[in-house]
Motif scaffolding. Structure first.
Motif, mmCIF file in Angstrom:
data_model
loop_
_atom_site.group_PDB
_atom_site.id
_atom_site.type_symbol
_atom_site.label_atom_id
_atom_site.label_comp_id
_atom_site.label_asym_id
_atom_site.label_seq_id
_atom_site.Cartn_x
_atom_site.Cartn_y
_atom_site.Cartn_z
ATOM 1 N N ILE A 73 35.718 0.179 9.973
ATOM 2 C CA ILE A 73 35.233 -1.010 9.903
ATOM 3 C C ILE A 73 34.686 -1.432 8.559
ATOM 4 C CG2 ILE A 73 32.802 -1.877 10.607
ATOM 5 C CD1 ILE A 73 33.046 0.112 13.111
ATOM 6 N N CYS A 74 34.511 -0.561 7.773
ATOM 7 C CA CYS A 74 34.092 -0.984 6.148
ATOM 8 C C CYS A 74 35.354 -1.515 5.624
ATOM 9 C CB CYS A 74 33.674 0.300 5.502
ATOM 10 S SG CYS A 74 32.233 0.725 6.003
ATOM 11 N N ALA A 75 36.477 -0.825 5.981
ATOM 12 C CA ALA A 75 37.663 -1.365 5.447
ATOM 13 C C ALA A 75 37.898 -2.711 6.063
ATOM 14 C CB ALA A 75 39.047 -0.479 5.487
ATOM 15 N N LEU A 76 37.798 -3.185 7.256
ATOM 16 C CA LEU A 76 38.047 -4.412 7.692
ATOM 17 C C LEU A 76 37.005 -5.529 7.410
ATOM 18 C CD1 LEU A 76 39.382 -6.149 9.931
ATOM 19 C CD2 LEU A 76 37.490 -5.583 11.817
ATOM 20 N N ILE A 77 35.828 -5.186 6.837
ATOM 21 C CA ILE A 77 34.773 -6.097 6.380
ATOM 22 C C ILE A 77 35.240 -6.345 4.985
ATOM 23 C CG2 ILE A 77 32.352 -6.085 5.363
ATOM 24 C CD1 ILE A 77 31.736 -4.653 7.966
ATOM 25 N N TRP A 78 35.788 -5.522 4.277
ATOM 26 C CA TRP A 78 36.393 -5.666 2.957
ATOM 27 C C TRP A 78 37.661 -6.482 2.778
ATOM 28 C CZ3 TRP A 78 33.736 -5.359 -1.325
ATOM 29 C CH2 TRP A 78 34.382 -5.221 -2.552
ATOM 30 N N TYR A 79 38.335 -6.376 3.876
ATOM 31 C CA TYR A 79 39.579 -7.103 3.990
ATOM 32 C C TYR A 79 39.277 -8.337 4.224
ATOM 33 C CZ TYR A 79 43.722 -9.037 6.436
ATOM 34 O OH TYR A 79 44.728 -9.792 7.009
ATOM 35 N N CYS A 80 38.326 -8.958 5.353
ATOM 36 C CA CYS A 80 37.910 -10.214 5.685
ATOM 37 C C CYS A 80 37.180 -10.682 4.613
ATOM 38 C CB CYS A 80 36.975 -10.120 6.810
ATOM 39 S SG CYS A 80 37.499 -9.521 8.413
ATOM 40 N N LEU A 89 25.830 -7.229 -5.026
ATOM 41 C CA LEU A 89 24.695 -6.868 -4.333
ATOM 42 C C LEU A 89 24.421 -5.228 -4.202
ATOM 43 C CD1 LEU A 89 24.770 -9.410 -1.625
ATOM 44 C CD2 LEU A 89 22.989 -9.045 -3.323
ATOM 45 N N MET A 90 25.705 -4.505 -3.983
ATOM 46 C CA MET A 90 25.700 -3.126 -3.906
ATOM 47 C C MET A 90 25.076 -2.503 -5.071
ATOM 48 S SD MET A 90 26.556 -2.334 -0.951
ATOM 49 C CE MET A 90 27.146 -0.348 -0.893
ATOM 50 N N VAL A 91 25.689 -3.248 -6.094
ATOM 51 C CA VAL A 91 25.102 -2.709 -7.432
ATOM 52 C C VAL A 91 23.706 -2.694 -7.718
ATOM 53 C CG1 VAL A 91 25.070 -2.798 -9.814
ATOM 54 C CG2 VAL A 91 27.348 -2.849 -8.773
ATOM 55 N N ARG A 92 23.060 -3.863 -7.275
ATOM 56 C CA ARG A 92 21.875 -4.200 -7.250
ATOM 57 C C ARG A 92 20.914 -3.334 -6.381
ATOM 58 N NH1 ARG A 92 20.125 -10.381 -7.495
ATOM 59 N NH2 ARG A 92 20.953 -9.751 -9.556
ATOM 60 N N PHE A 93 21.124 -3.395 -4.976
ATOM 61 C CA PHE A 93 20.242 -2.556 -4.137
ATOM 62 C C PHE A 93 20.633 -1.102 -4.006
ATOM 63 C CE2 PHE A 93 20.520 -7.152 -2.317
ATOM 64 C CZ PHE A 93 19.227 -7.239 -2.686
ATOM 65 N N ASP A 146 22.510 0.808 -6.328
ATOM 66 C CA ASP A 146 22.873 1.345 -7.576
ATOM 67 C C ASP A 146 24.250 2.089 -7.551
ATOM 68 O OD1 ASP A 146 22.505 1.735 -10.253
ATOM 69 O OD2 ASP A 146 21.356 3.726 -9.968
ATOM 70 N N THR A 147 25.101 1.330 -6.528
ATOM 71 C CA THR A 147 26.454 1.819 -6.384
ATOM 72 C C THR A 147 27.486 0.521 -6.630
ATOM 73 O OG1 THR A 147 25.699 3.395 -4.691
ATOM 74 C CG2 THR A 147 28.008 2.854 -4.877
ATOM 75 N N GLU A 148 28.698 0.833 -7.423
ATOM 76 C CA GLU A 148 29.688 -0.279 -7.343
ATOM 77 C C GLU A 148 30.805 -0.055 -6.561
ATOM 78 O OE1 GLU A 148 31.975 -2.709 -11.032
ATOM 79 O OE2 GLU A 148 30.321 -1.222 -11.332
ATOM 80 N N LEU A 149 31.263 -1.060 -5.997
ATOM 81 C CA LEU A 149 32.573 -0.807 -5.159
ATOM 82 C C LEU A 149 33.620 -1.520 -5.916
ATOM 83 C CD1 LEU A 149 31.432 -2.194 -1.656
ATOM 84 C CD2 LEU A 149 31.912 -0.049 -2.467
ATOM 85 N N ALA A 158 33.613 -13.697 -2.537
ATOM 86 C CA ALA A 158 33.114 -12.745 -1.833
ATOM 87 C C ALA A 158 32.912 -11.422 -1.904
ATOM 88 C CB ALA A 158 33.218 -12.903 -0.102
ATOM 89 N N ARG A 159 33.836 -10.766 -2.035
ATOM 90 C CA ARG A 159 34.062 -9.416 -2.432
ATOM 91 C C ARG A 159 33.142 -9.021 -3.969
ATOM 92 N NH1 ARG A 159 39.938 -7.217 -1.650
ATOM 93 N NH2 ARG A 159 40.198 -8.740 -3.134
ATOM 94 N N ARG A 160 33.220 -10.120 -4.776
ATOM 95 C CA ARG A 160 32.406 -9.743 -6.047
ATOM 96 C C ARG A 160 31.171 -9.966 -5.708
ATOM 97 N NH1 ARG A 160 33.752 -12.954 -11.692
ATOM 98 N NH2 ARG A 160 32.173 -11.732 -13.007
ATOM 99 N N ILE A 161 30.725 -10.998 -4.941
ATOM 100 C CA ILE A 161 29.067 -11.070 -4.561
ATOM 101 C C ILE A 161 28.659 -9.769 -3.951
ATOM 102 C CG2 ILE A 161 27.319 -12.153 -3.218
ATOM 103 C CD1 ILE A 161 29.102 -14.713 -3.719
ATOM 104 N N VAL A 162 29.482 -9.177 -3.070
ATOM 105 C CA VAL A 162 29.070 -7.822 -2.260
ATOM 106 C C VAL A 162 29.036 -6.710 -3.108
ATOM 107 C CG1 VAL A 162 29.770 -6.152 -0.359
ATOM 108 C CG2 VAL A 162 29.759 -8.976 0.092
ATOM 109 N N SER A 163 30.017 -6.708 -4.181
ATOM 110 C CA SER A 163 29.826 -5.629 -5.022
ATOM 111 C C SER A 163 28.637 -5.828 -5.936
ATOM 112 C CB SER A 163 31.181 -5.575 -5.827
ATOM 113 O OG SER A 163 31.180 -4.650 -6.861
#
Length: 157
Positions: free
Chosen positions: A127-134, A148-152, A154-157, A141-146
């Motif tokens: 599911i996570c891979a599908l979301i990343w693919y979409c 947000l992950m760093v901000r909320f 403290d992890t980077e994708l 979008a992937r940059r924004i999500v990345s």
């Protein structure tokens, strides 16, 4: 303000009007209906898989087949050749390979290993891979999500 090149403009105009290459040629309306039916079937299968969650083989088969149907529904709109070209485009090749890898892993965990926990973990990763693919189809979008992950988290994708 936003200018598209000739090649991009031609591709955008002929997206649904092109005759599909392959065995049969469907009209635009038929392709839209087929895509919607395929997407709806995939979503129904994914929903039904939750009912049989306790049985890992049935769950993984229903969920994964539904997932593949939902992703493949766009092939009716643009044709399977264009779908594969876009899937393995340099922008999303890693996301595609990871998604396909987790689809295969989920099936292996369910059919061969028959472990509920490993199947569940593989499905969550799928599911996570599908979301990343979409997200790779949406500009930035992937940059924004990345970010947000760093901000909320403290992890980077």
């Amino acid at each position: 303000m936003w200018k598209m090149g000739n090649d991009e403009e031609d591709r955008a105009e002929s997206f649904l009007e092109e005759d599909s290459e392959g065995i049969c040629s469907l009209s635009t309306t038929q392709r839209i209906y087929a895509s919607a039916a395929c997407l709806l079937s995939g979503l129904v299968l994914m929903f039904l898989s939750l009912i049989v969650f306790a049985i890992p083989i049935k769950f993984a088969l229903l969920f994964t087949f539904g997932n593949v149907l939902a992703v493949g529904s766009t092939a009716f709109l643009m044709g399977p050749e264009q779908q594969l070209r876009m899937m393995f485009d340099s922008v999303r090749v890693y996301a595609t390979v990871i998604y396909i890898g987790f689809v295969v892993l989920a099936l292996i965990c369910a059919l061969w290993i028959q472990s509920k926990i490993l199947t569940l973990l593989a499905i969550i990763c799928e599911i996570c891979a599908l979301i990343w693919y979409c997200l790779s189809y949406i500009p930035f979008a992937r940059r924004i999500v990345s970010d947000l992950m760093v901000r909320f988290c403290d992890t980077e994708l």
